[in-house]
Design a protein around this motif. Structure first.
Motif, PDB file in Angstrom:
ATOM      1  N   ILE A 150      13.268  -6.603  24.745  1.00  9.24           N
ATOM      2  CA  ILE A 150      13.638  -6.991  24.756  1.00  9.24           C
ATOM      3  C   ILE A 150      14.480  -8.051  24.476  1.00  9.24           C
ATOM      4  N   GLY A 151      13.750  -9.028  25.540  1.00  9.04           N
ATOM      5  CA  GLY A 151      14.608 -10.284  26.206  1.00  9.04           C
ATOM      6  C   GLY A 151      14.507 -11.579  25.077  1.00  9.04           C
ATOM      7  N   ILE A 166      19.639 -15.522  19.468  1.00  7.72           N
ATOM      8  CA  ILE A 166      20.776 -15.861  20.008  1.00  7.72           C
ATOM      9  C   ILE A 166      20.705 -17.481  20.148  1.00  7.72           C
ATOM     10  N   LEU A 169      15.784 -11.117  21.336  1.00  7.23           N
ATOM     11  CA  LEU A 169      17.764 -11.413  21.658  1.00  7.23           C
ATOM     12  C   LEU A 169      17.583 -12.341  21.855  1.00  7.23           C
ATOM     13  N   CYS A 170      16.516 -13.460  23.466  1.00 10.24           N
ATOM     14  CA  CYS A 170      16.789 -14.929  23.101  1.00 10.24           C
ATOM     15  C   CYS A 170      15.975 -15.900  21.725  1.00 10.24           C
ATOM     16  N   THR A 179      22.716 -14.499  28.752  1.00 11.25           N
ATOM     17  CA  THR A 179      22.232 -13.938  29.921  1.00 11.25           C
ATOM     18  C   THR A 179      22.640 -14.432  30.845  1.00 11.25           C
ATOM     19  N   ASN A 213      14.513 -17.363  30.385  1.00 11.25           N
ATOM     20  CA  ASN A 213      14.915 -17.782  29.217  1.00 11.25           C
ATOM     21  C   ASN A 213      15.173 -19.412  29.171  1.00 11.25           C
TER      22      ASN A 213
END
Length: 433
Positions: A168-169, A176, A172-173, A196, A47
């Motif tokens: 997915i990340g 966000i 998503l990241c 996270t 992340n």
């Protein structure tokens, strides 16, 4: 799987269909929650690559400082790897893994409130310290449940979390950071760390409720199923973990070097993937997230297919050497396409095929070759020494980027290390079928 070619069935004189059915039942019980934990685990490692798009300016980080901070995770990881795995073997994964997840989740949330580069280094070190026992502990745990003939595909399914975390990340990241930026007075990168870090606490509870440390303790298996599973594993009594046996075993250090080279490739690309698309002209954080998902998805598919083929043929050396070579080609293509979004997608996808497929294959070697007394310490040595590649690669790329004015030189060096890994694997790895 055909009964006549199942090596486990031949050894334990049981129908292959019965063995496969029990292993399948155990996998459906254990792997989903471990997969979810590993997915969160890897998102919490990378992340920082998305946070870099905003955090570097907020904290005053150049490429070298970011590389050092990102890599400090692996110094902490190195320090606590062996002790954590010994603790896991003594008290069990069911109790130890939730403690690990609680510590790293809270530490990840703490990143949202740092204000200086020094604080960045310290918290990243502690996250690595907290996470140290998770991955090697799970690898050790899987050897308690699954025989070598099935371990490649089981490892691949579990480690697909590595690739799916990007699928997915990434979106998503990116979402966000773009849509929560400024909400409640916090920047997007701060919300990213909070969002996270908190899921670790929930999944840790799930681990405690669903995991069973050994087949003998599995009340969700019948007496016959426990007997079949133990027979497929060789029905061995596990001796107490020996630090000496683990440290003096050739396969501990040879596998650690192989894993180090793979990790250099993995984090060499993952820590800079969002930056590459940003430098290629993509401004939207959400769009960058979707672009990052593409190579990770392709890598996940390749991981499953190649591991399945390796299991069927019971061949590890040439599969792993080929994965190293493919990863090297991917870095070379990426280095030549830094200004092109399409070129980056091609180069990064090739890289992810080689790296992601190579990781579970690399773990089939020590779990097959280490003696039971050496396994806990040996696996911890491999993970701790190997993961130092996660410190070496970012720092190396950061320094070369500052001196050469671009990322191409660093990527070519990492590609050369992967080519070395292909040659090393071909020469040193010999595994009896």
């Amino acid at each position: 799987m055909n009964e006549s070619v199942n090596p486990v069935a031949a050894q334990v004189d049981m129908p292959a269909t019965e063995i496969d059915a029990v292993i399948r039942k155990a996998a459906w019980r254990l792997i989903p929650i471990l997969f979810l934990a590993y997915l969160i685990n890897f998102i919490d490692r990378v992340n920082i690559s998305f946070a870099k798009l905003q955090m570097s300016h907020a904290l005053g980080l150049d490429e070298v400082a970011f590389g050092v901070g990102a890599g400090m995770f692996f110094i902490g990881y190195f320090c606590f790897e062996v002790p954590s795995n010994i603790i896991l073997e003594r008290i069990g994964a069911r109790r130890w893994v939730p403690i690990i997840m609680l510590a790293w989740g809270l530490a990840t949330v703490a990143v949202a409130f740092i204000t200086t580069p020094l604080e960045f280094y310290i918290v990243r070190f502690f996250i690595g310290f907290a996470e140290a026992g998770f991955f090697p502990g799970v690898v050790l745990f899987l050897t308690y449940w699954f025989p070598p003939s099935h371990r490649g595909r089981i490892m691949a399914v579990f480690m697909t979390g590595l690739a799916i975390s990007g699928v997915i990340g990434g979106p998503l990241c990116g979402a966000i950071m773009e849509f929560l930026n400024g909400y409640a007075g916090l920047a997007g990168w701060q919300w990213l760390m909070i969002a996270t870090g908190l899921p670790c606490l929930v999944v840790g509870v799930g681990i405690y409720l669903l995991l069973t440390d050994h087949p003998d303790q599995a009340r969700w298996l019948s007496t016959r199923e426990r007997q079949v599973l133990k027979a497929s594993l060789g029905n061995q009594e596990r001796p107490k973990a020996s630090i000496k046996a683990g440290l003096l075993n050739f396969w501990s250090w040879n596998s650690a070097w192989i894993y180090f080279l793979l990790v250099c490739g993995g984090y060499g690309v993952s820590f800079w993937m969002p930056t590459l698309f940003s430098q290629a002209g993509v401004e939207s954080k959400a769009q960058i997230g979707w672009l990052v998902a593409v190579p990770n998805l392709i890598g996940a598919i390749a991981m499953l297919l190649i591991s399945r083929h390796s299991d069927r043929s019971l061949e590890r050396r040439w599969h792993l050497a080929a994965c190293f070579a493919v990863g090297a080609v991917g870095f070379a293509v990426t280095a030549s396409q830094l200004g092109s979004v399409v070129g980056l997608l091609i180069g990064l996808s090739i890289t992810c095929i080689g790296i992601f497929a190579g990781v579970p294959l690399s773990w089939t070697i020590p779990t097959r070759m280490l003696t039971p007394s050496a396994a806990a310490v040996g696996i911890a040595v491999i993970a701790s020494v190997g993961n130092l590649g996660g410190f070496a690669a970012p720092v190396l790329i950061g320094k070369l980027s500052n001196t050469s004015g671009g990322l191409a030189g660093g990527f070519l060096v990492i590609g050369a290390l992967l080519l070395l890994g292909a040659l090393w694997t071909a020469v040193t790895v010999r595994i009896p079928k």
